[in-house]
Write a protein that holds these residues in place. Structure first.
Motif, PDB file in Angstrom:
ATOM      1  N   ARG A 279      -4.439   4.776   6.456  1.00  0.00           N
ATOM      2  CA  ARG A 279      -5.888   4.661   6.549  1.00  0.00           C
ATOM      3  C   ARG A 279      -6.356   3.211   6.443  1.00  0.00           C
ATOM      4  NH1 ARG A 279     -10.156   8.018   5.626  1.00  0.00           N
ATOM      5  NH2 ARG A 279      -8.837   9.501   6.731  1.00  0.00           N
ATOM      6  N   LEU A 280      -5.844   2.459   5.475  1.00  0.00           N
ATOM      7  CA  LEU A 280      -6.310   1.078   5.286  1.00  0.00           C
ATOM      8  C   LEU A 280      -5.888   0.188   6.451  1.00  0.00           C
ATOM      9  CD1 LEU A 280      -5.771   0.594   1.451  1.00  0.00           C
ATOM     10  CD2 LEU A 280      -7.915   0.831   2.675  1.00  0.00           C
ATOM     11  N   ALA A 281      -4.774   0.529   7.111  1.00  0.00           N
ATOM     12  CA  ALA A 281      -4.359  -0.277   8.263  1.00  0.00           C
ATOM     13  C   ALA A 281      -5.412  -0.233   9.364  1.00  0.00           C
ATOM     14  CB  ALA A 281      -3.015   0.230   8.790  1.00  0.00           C
ATOM     15  N   ASN A 282      -6.181   0.864   9.448  1.00  0.00           N
ATOM     16  CA  ASN A 282      -7.220   0.968  10.476  1.00  0.00           C
ATOM     17  C   ASN A 282      -8.309  -0.071  10.293  1.00  0.00           C
ATOM     18  OD1 ASN A 282      -5.942   3.162  11.662  1.00  0.00           O
ATOM     19  ND2 ASN A 282      -7.033   4.656  10.399  1.00  0.00           N
ATOM     20  N   TYR A 283      -8.579  -0.474   9.044  1.00  0.00           N
ATOM     21  CA  TYR A 283      -9.661  -1.424   8.782  1.00  0.00           C
ATOM     22  C   TYR A 283      -9.259  -2.857   9.134  1.00  0.00           C
ATOM     23  CZ  TYR A 283     -12.014   2.306   6.223  1.00  0.00           C
ATOM     24  OH  TYR A 283     -12.623   3.490   5.867  1.00  0.00           O
ATOM     25  N   PHE A 284      -7.953  -3.132   9.238  1.00  0.00           N
ATOM     26  CA  PHE A 284      -7.496  -4.512   9.453  1.00  0.00           C
ATOM     27  C   PHE A 284      -6.905  -4.683  10.848  1.00  0.00           C
ATOM     28  CE2 PHE A 284      -7.354  -3.770   4.866  1.00  0.00           C
ATOM     29  CZ  PHE A 284      -8.153  -4.824   4.425  1.00  0.00           C
ATOM     30  N   GLN A 285      -7.321  -3.859  11.791  1.00  0.00           N
ATOM     31  CA  GLN A 285      -6.943  -4.035  13.184  1.00  0.00           C
ATOM     32  C   GLN A 285      -7.827  -5.108  13.810  1.00  0.00           C
ATOM     33  OE1 GLN A 285      -8.488  -0.939  15.914  1.00  0.00           O
ATOM     34  NE2 GLN A 285      -8.944   0.229  14.057  1.00  0.00           N
TER      35      GLN A 285
ATOM     36  N   ARG B 263     -19.201  -6.236  -6.404  1.00  0.00           N
ATOM     37  CA  ARG B 263     -19.909  -4.976  -6.201  1.00  0.00           C
ATOM     38  C   ARG B 263     -19.151  -4.110  -5.202  1.00  0.00           C
ATOM     39  NH1 ARG B 263     -25.491  -6.214  -4.097  1.00  0.00           N
ATOM     40  NH2 ARG B 263     -25.699  -7.019  -6.224  1.00  0.00           N
ATOM     41  N   VAL B 264     -19.058  -2.828  -5.461  1.00  0.00           N
ATOM     42  CA  VAL B 264     -18.399  -1.892  -4.557  1.00  0.00           C
ATOM     43  C   VAL B 264     -19.340  -1.612  -3.389  1.00  0.00           C
ATOM     44  CG1 VAL B 264     -17.416   0.413  -4.286  1.00  0.00           C
ATOM     45  CG2 VAL B 264     -17.072  -0.852  -6.419  1.00  0.00           C
ATOM     46  N   ILE B 265     -18.861  -1.845  -2.162  1.00  0.00           N
ATOM     47  CA  ILE B 265     -19.709  -1.657  -0.989  1.00  0.00           C
ATOM     48  C   ILE B 265     -19.256  -0.490  -0.133  1.00  0.00           C
ATOM     49  CG2 ILE B 265     -20.402  -4.080  -0.906  1.00  0.00           C
ATOM     50  CD1 ILE B 265     -18.401  -4.475   1.368  1.00  0.00           C
ATOM     51  N   TYR B 266     -18.045   0.019  -0.361  1.00  0.00           N
ATOM     52  CA  TYR B 266     -17.591   1.193   0.391  1.00  0.00           C
ATOM     53  C   TYR B 266     -16.499   1.902  -0.387  1.00  0.00           C
ATOM     54  CZ  TYR B 266     -16.081   4.257   4.156  1.00  0.00           C
ATOM     55  OH  TYR B 266     -15.776   5.356   4.903  1.00  0.00           O
ATOM     56  N   VAL B 267     -16.562   3.233  -0.385  1.00  0.00           N
ATOM     57  CA  VAL B 267     -15.553   4.074  -1.029  1.00  0.00           C
ATOM     58  C   VAL B 267     -15.068   5.088  -0.017  1.00  0.00           C
ATOM     59  CG1 VAL B 267     -15.128   5.807  -2.824  1.00  0.00           C
ATOM     60  CG2 VAL B 267     -16.516   3.792  -3.341  1.00  0.00           C
ATOM     61  N   GLY B 268     -13.761   5.301   0.027  1.00  0.00           N
ATOM     62  CA  GLY B 268     -13.192   6.290   0.939  1.00  0.00           C
ATOM     63  C   GLY B 268     -11.964   6.934   0.342  1.00  0.00           C
ATOM     64  N   LYS B 269     -11.528   8.031   0.937  1.00  0.00           N
ATOM     65  CA  LYS B 269     -10.323   8.727   0.490  1.00  0.00           C
ATOM     66  C   LYS B 269      -9.377   8.855   1.663  1.00  0.00           C
ATOM     67  CE  LYS B 269     -12.079  13.373   1.441  1.00  0.00           C
ATOM     68  NZ  LYS B 269     -11.290  13.534   2.661  1.00  0.00           N
TER      69      LYS B 269
ATOM     70  N   ILE C  23       0.858  -1.203   0.000  1.00  0.00           N
ATOM     71  CA  ILE C  23       0.000   0.000   0.000  1.00  0.00           C
ATOM     72  C   ILE C  23       0.884   1.240   0.000  1.00  0.00           C
ATOM     73  CG2 ILE C  23      -1.927   1.145   1.128  1.00  0.00           C
ATOM     74  CD1 ILE C  23      -2.487  -1.451   2.628  1.00  0.00           C
ATOM     75  N   PRO C  24       0.700   2.139  -0.948  1.00  0.00           N
ATOM     76  CA  PRO C  24       1.544   3.350  -1.003  1.00  0.00           C
ATOM     77  C   PRO C  24       1.170   4.343   0.096  1.00  0.00           C
ATOM     78  CG  PRO C  24      -0.124   3.430  -2.704  1.00  0.00           C
ATOM     79  CD  PRO C  24      -0.236   2.073  -2.069  1.00  0.00           C
ATOM     80  N   LYS C  25       2.159   5.124   0.517  1.00  0.00           N
ATOM     81  CA  LYS C  25       1.911   6.180   1.518  1.00  0.00           C
ATOM     82  C   LYS C  25       1.663   7.494   0.789  1.00  0.00           C
ATOM     83  CE  LYS C  25       4.823   3.918   4.961  1.00  0.00           C
ATOM     84  NZ  LYS C  25       6.008   4.043   5.854  1.00  0.00           N
ATOM     85  N   ALA C  26       0.607   7.521  -0.001  1.00  0.00           N
ATOM     86  CA  ALA C  26       0.295   8.677  -0.841  1.00  0.00           C
ATOM     87  C   ALA C  26      -1.203   8.918  -0.814  1.00  0.00           C
ATOM     88  CB  ALA C  26       0.769   8.418  -2.270  1.00  0.00           C
ATOM     89  N   PRO C  27      -1.637  10.126  -1.232  1.00  0.00           N
ATOM     90  CA  PRO C  27      -3.084  10.369  -1.305  1.00  0.00           C
ATOM     91  C   PRO C  27      -3.743   9.452  -2.322  1.00  0.00           C
ATOM     92  CG  PRO C  27      -1.842  12.425  -1.485  1.00  0.00           C
ATOM     93  CD  PRO C  27      -0.864  11.309  -1.617  1.00  0.00           C
ATOM     94  N   GLY C  28      -4.976   9.069  -2.035  1.00  0.00           N
ATOM     95  CA  GLY C  28      -5.678   8.207  -2.967  1.00  0.00           C
ATOM     96  C   GLY C  28      -7.094   7.916  -2.529  1.00  0.00           C
ATOM     97  N   VAL C  29      -7.759   7.087  -3.333  1.00  0.00           N
ATOM     98  CA  VAL C  29      -9.139   6.673  -3.075  1.00  0.00           C
ATOM     99  C   VAL C  29      -9.169   5.153  -3.092  1.00  0.00           C
ATOM    100  CG1 VAL C  29     -11.535   6.825  -3.833  1.00  0.00           C
ATOM    101  CG2 VAL C  29      -9.997   8.760  -4.196  1.00  0.00           C
ATOM    102  N   TYR C  30      -9.836   4.552  -2.105  1.00  0.00           N
ATOM    103  CA  TYR C  30      -9.908   3.102  -2.014  1.00  0.00           C
ATOM    104  C   TYR C  30     -11.359   2.657  -2.054  1.00  0.00           C
ATOM    105  CZ  TYR C  30     -10.843   4.342   2.842  1.00  0.00           C
ATOM    106  OH  TYR C  30     -11.375   4.906   3.980  1.00  0.00           O
ATOM    107  N   ARG C  31     -11.556   1.402  -2.416  1.00  0.00           N
ATOM    108  CA  ARG C  31     -12.904   0.843  -2.444  1.00  0.00           C
ATOM    109  C   ARG C  31     -12.857  -0.618  -2.018  1.00  0.00           C
ATOM    110  NH1 ARG C  31     -11.038   1.353  -7.706  1.00  0.00           N
ATOM    111  NH2 ARG C  31     -11.358  -0.434  -9.093  1.00  0.00           N
ATOM    112  N   PHE C  32     -13.821  -1.011  -1.210  1.00  0.00           N
ATOM    113  CA  PHE C  32     -13.989  -2.402  -0.792  1.00  0.00           C
ATOM    114  C   PHE C  32     -15.029  -3.062  -1.679  1.00  0.00           C
ATOM    115  CE2 PHE C  32     -11.974  -0.662   2.927  1.00  0.00           C
ATOM    116  CZ  PHE C  32     -11.294  -1.718   3.507  1.00  0.00           C
ATOM    117  N   LEU C  33     -14.786  -4.333  -2.058  1.00  0.00           N
ATOM    118  CA  LEU C  33     -15.678  -5.066  -2.948  1.00  0.00           C
ATOM    119  C   LEU C  33     -16.154  -6.342  -2.272  1.00  0.00           C
ATOM    120  CD1 LEU C  33     -13.168  -3.747  -4.752  1.00  0.00           C
ATOM    121  CD2 LEU C  33     -14.532  -4.663  -6.620  1.00  0.00           C
ATOM    122  N   ASP C  34     -17.395  -6.756  -2.571  1.00  0.00           N
ATOM    123  CA  ASP C  34     -17.933  -7.996  -2.021  1.00  0.00           C
ATOM    124  C   ASP C  34     -17.617  -9.151  -2.974  1.00  0.00           C
ATOM    125  OD1 ASP C  34     -19.694  -7.806  -4.125  1.00  0.00           O
ATOM    126  OD2 ASP C  34     -21.469  -7.405  -2.901  1.00  0.00           O
ATOM    127  N   PRO C  35     -18.002 -10.398  -2.631  1.00  0.00           N
ATOM    128  CA  PRO C  35     -17.655 -11.538  -3.497  1.00  0.00           C
ATOM    129  C   PRO C  35     -18.203 -11.442  -4.917  1.00  0.00           C
ATOM    130  CG  PRO C  35     -18.286 -12.306  -1.318  1.00  0.00           C
ATOM    131  CD  PRO C  35     -18.570 -10.843  -1.341  1.00  0.00           C
TER     132      PRO C  35
END
Length: 681
Positions: A42-48, A29-35, A14-26
């Motif tokens: 930021r993404l490390a917070n979701y995998f704690q 389908r995109v179920i969440y979008v964030g910046k 994961i790069p340490k740069a500005p960006g936009v991420y999205r989570f996908l279901d099986p």
């Protein structure tokens, strides 16, 4: 559900740069979008540890099976891309601000040969000018009726227009001069279009020229003694001024601003916005949104601004002073140039500073084509208007919750969900909720609110003055709650047993639970199906222990405020109701109503204590006798000059009470005399 560890990217990926991420279901389908400013952080917070995540976030990461991201050059680009993806994919776990209702607009169909003025709730058609939004349909109908006196533009549908044209006879509005009747050729196409443009200019704020022309024509008609024409012009002028008065002046400096206020509880947020143009309120809108995570007011406000202004094309607003800007700007009633209501204004006033405010200002500046300022007003007229908008947001949220609880189907569903979730033998048709209110342990008050069939039964509300063991109040909230529950259910047991006597509140207990006068059960004789206390497991267990000691077998639960868990006595784990559950909405309403009622009673008690009279210190001298003394003497100062016999002549004041009152009124004199004698010695 997928384990988040199964699709967690390696830290180095994961790069340490500005960006936009999205989570996908099986299914992809995109179920969440964030910046993010820093994608890796930021993404490390979701995998704690999942136990540390907000319940909605935890559900999202277990629903997803993959995460993807795109690196961008700056935070502003991330903001734009995030909104574009939210709009494109409509992710189920993103906050989506939607109107709590559809607002009516006044539309002018300039694309038609003979433009038509009508009321609509959509804003989709090209070459149509929209004005509003208005808060009520009747308000816009009144506006149309007033405008037709001066600008008799066609308002009929195409079918009515075609039928009148074929018959060669106008409709009723044509006969009463509220339509120029283009259907039968009473006005040319060019003249009717010019009339429609005049209506549009007036609604856009260019009102001063029309008022000046009508006033000049009225004076001219009066000068040539055509008083009938002058009277009509006078009424037309009054009609236009009435329309103008509907747009309240709030800023005398002609400010263009959008004023946003956000009010949130644990589950939902309500937003209200006032569009101020040329110093006047040109429209208002409201939203109610479900909170999908534990985002604070700053994050919610940022998402709100992003969605409100996201549909405006970049650079649509040119810099002030260009030829196109001069052509597109509207004017207020005092000829102050202002921004159209569907554009980004120069000032955006908010109740909470949004997260990444600097990036938002840059992004909005691109959309406007000039600088944009986002700030929280601190004083003056702007602060006063913010308080008004905030009050509207509070009211929007309150109405939203009361409408949910007021719906019979919703209430029935809530009671069924409560029965199933709590394992009750039947639906809790009568719910009693208790709360304690005080100021640092003083003026302690307990409240009891009652909900029957899921709706408030305000006639059964009660409040209790908490006395404590020594009459100085309870030692803590748990002891206060125990006292309130004891007094309420001791009264219930006495009435159920048909006992007579006086309860601790000094109220006579009648024999039996039925009222002899009406034959109906007394309010306190109803046994609740469920008792709710405000708090977590300690408060619930304390309440349960109090009822058990009294031999009362009633289900007891508590609603904790932080995560809205429902705690059941003697259970180590709470019952988690879905955030959209009708049962949770009902419990929230019950808890909030108990809190409101307790605070109201506490404030009244505190206010009475702050304004206590010297006469309150005399035992046996109640409000009625105090009023009798004041009627007889006029003031406490005159009572001081009276002797015991004169005081005893007052109706209701006996010799003993008169002596006590006399001693109290002259207590300071006696202490002062003793002090003087000591000094002389």
């Amino acid at each position: 559900m997928a384990d988040p560890a199964s699709y967690r990217p390696s830290p180095g990926e994961i790069p340490k740069a500005p960006g936009v991420y999205r989570f996908l279901d099986p299914t992809g389908r995109v179920i969440y979008v964030g910046k993010a400013k820093n994608l890796a952080a930021r993404l490390a917070n979701y995998f704690q540890d999942p136990a540390g995540l907000h319940p909605r976030t935890r559900r999202m990461v277990f629903t997803a099976c993959a995460v993807k991201w795109v690196v961008v050059a700056s935070e502003v680009e991330a903001l734009s891309l995030e909104y574009a993806w939210i709009k494109e994919f409509a992710p189920r776990f993103n906050v989506m601000y939607r109107d709590d209702k559809s607002y009516p607009y006044l539309a002018l169909t300039m694309r038609e040969k003979f433009p038509r003025m009508h009321i609509t709730r959509e804003r989709k058609r090209a070459s149509t000018r929209y004005f509003g939004p208005y808060t009520k349909v009747w308000a816009i109908r009144d506006t149309v009726d007033l405008l037709l006196r001066v600008f008799p533009v066609r308002t009929c549908t195409n079918g009515v227009f075609a039928r009148a044209h074929a018959q060669g006879r106008p409709c009723l509005l044509g006969y009463i001069d509220k339509c120029s009747a283009p259907c039968v050729g009473k006005i040319t196409e060019e003249a009717h279009r010019d009339l429609a443009n005049q209506v549009g200019d007036f609604l856009a704020g260019k009102t001063a020229p029309f008022e000046r022309k009508l006033e000049a024509d009225m004076r001219e008609a009066a000068a040539r003694l055509d008083f009938e024409a002058a009277a009509k012009l006078r009424d037309d002028l009054a009609a236009l001024r009435t329309v103008n008065e509907k747009n309240t002046v709030v800023f005398n400096d002609g400010t263009d601003a959008d004023v946003f206020a956000l009010v949130a509880d644990e589950l939902e947020a309500a937003v209200q916005v006032f569009h101020v143009r040329g110093g006047r309120i040109r429209g208002e809108r409201g939203w109610v949104v479900e909170r999908v995570d534990d985002s604070g007011p700053g994050d919610l406000m940022a998402r709100l601004l992003q969605q409100v202004y996201g549909d405006i094309p970049e650079a649509q607003r040119p810099l002030r002073g260009t030829r196109r800007a001069a052509r597109d700007d509207a004017r207020s009633v005092d000829d102050v140039v202002h921004t159209a209501t569907d554009q980004v204004p120069r000032d955006i006033l908010v109740s909470a500073m949004p997260a990444d405010a600097a990036a938002l200002e840059q992004w909005l500046g691109r959309l406007r084509g000039a600088g944009v300022s986002i700030r929280v007003p601190q004083r003056g007229a702007k602060r006063a208007l913010m308080e008004t908008v905030t009050a509207n947001a509070h009211d929007t949220l309150r109405l939203h919750k009361s409408r949910r609880s007021g719906d019979l189907t919703q209430r029935s569903q809530a009671l069924e969900e409560l029965q199933e979730a709590l394992g009750l033998a039947s639906a809790p048709l009568r719910i009693e909720c208790y709360d304690i209110s005080h100021t640092q342990g003083t003026h302690q008050v307990g409240s009891l609110v009652v909900f029957e069939d899921g709706a408030p039964r305000k006639s059964a509300y009660r409040h209790f003055t908490v006395r404590g063991e020594r009459g100085e109040g309870a030692s803590d909230d748990t002891a206060a709650m125990a006292e309130v529950l004891t007094r309420r259910f001791r009264r219930l047991q006495a009435e159920e047993a048909g006992e007579e006597g006086i309860d601790e509140d000094g109220v006579a207990l009648r024999s039996g639970p039925l009222d002899e006068a009406t034959g109906k059960p007394r309010r306190f004789s109803y046994r609740p199906d469920l008792v709710v206390v405000d708090g977590g497991l300690p408060q619930v267990n304390a309440a349960r222990a109090t009822l058990t000691e009294m031999g009362v077998d009633i289900a007891v639960i508590g609603l904790a405020k932080r995560l809205e868990e429902v705690w059941v006595a003697d259970d180590d784990y709470p019952v988690i109701l879905p955030r959209t559950s009708a049962a949770l909405y009902m419990l929230q309403h019950v808890r909030d109503e108990a809190h409101r009622f307790a605070i109201t009673a506490h404030r009244k008690k505190r206010a009475r204590a702050m304004t206590r009279s010297l006469l309150d210190e005399v035992d046996g001298l109640g409000p009625a006798r105090q009023q009798a003394l004041l009627r007889a003497f006029g003031s406490v100062a005159k009572m001081r000059r009276a002797d015991v016999g004169e005081l005893a002549k007052t109706p209701g004041i006996g010799p003993r009470l008169a002596e006590n009152l006399y001693e109290l009124l002259h207590r300071d004199d006696a202490s002062g005399g003793a002090k003087a004698a000591t000094t002389a010695q």
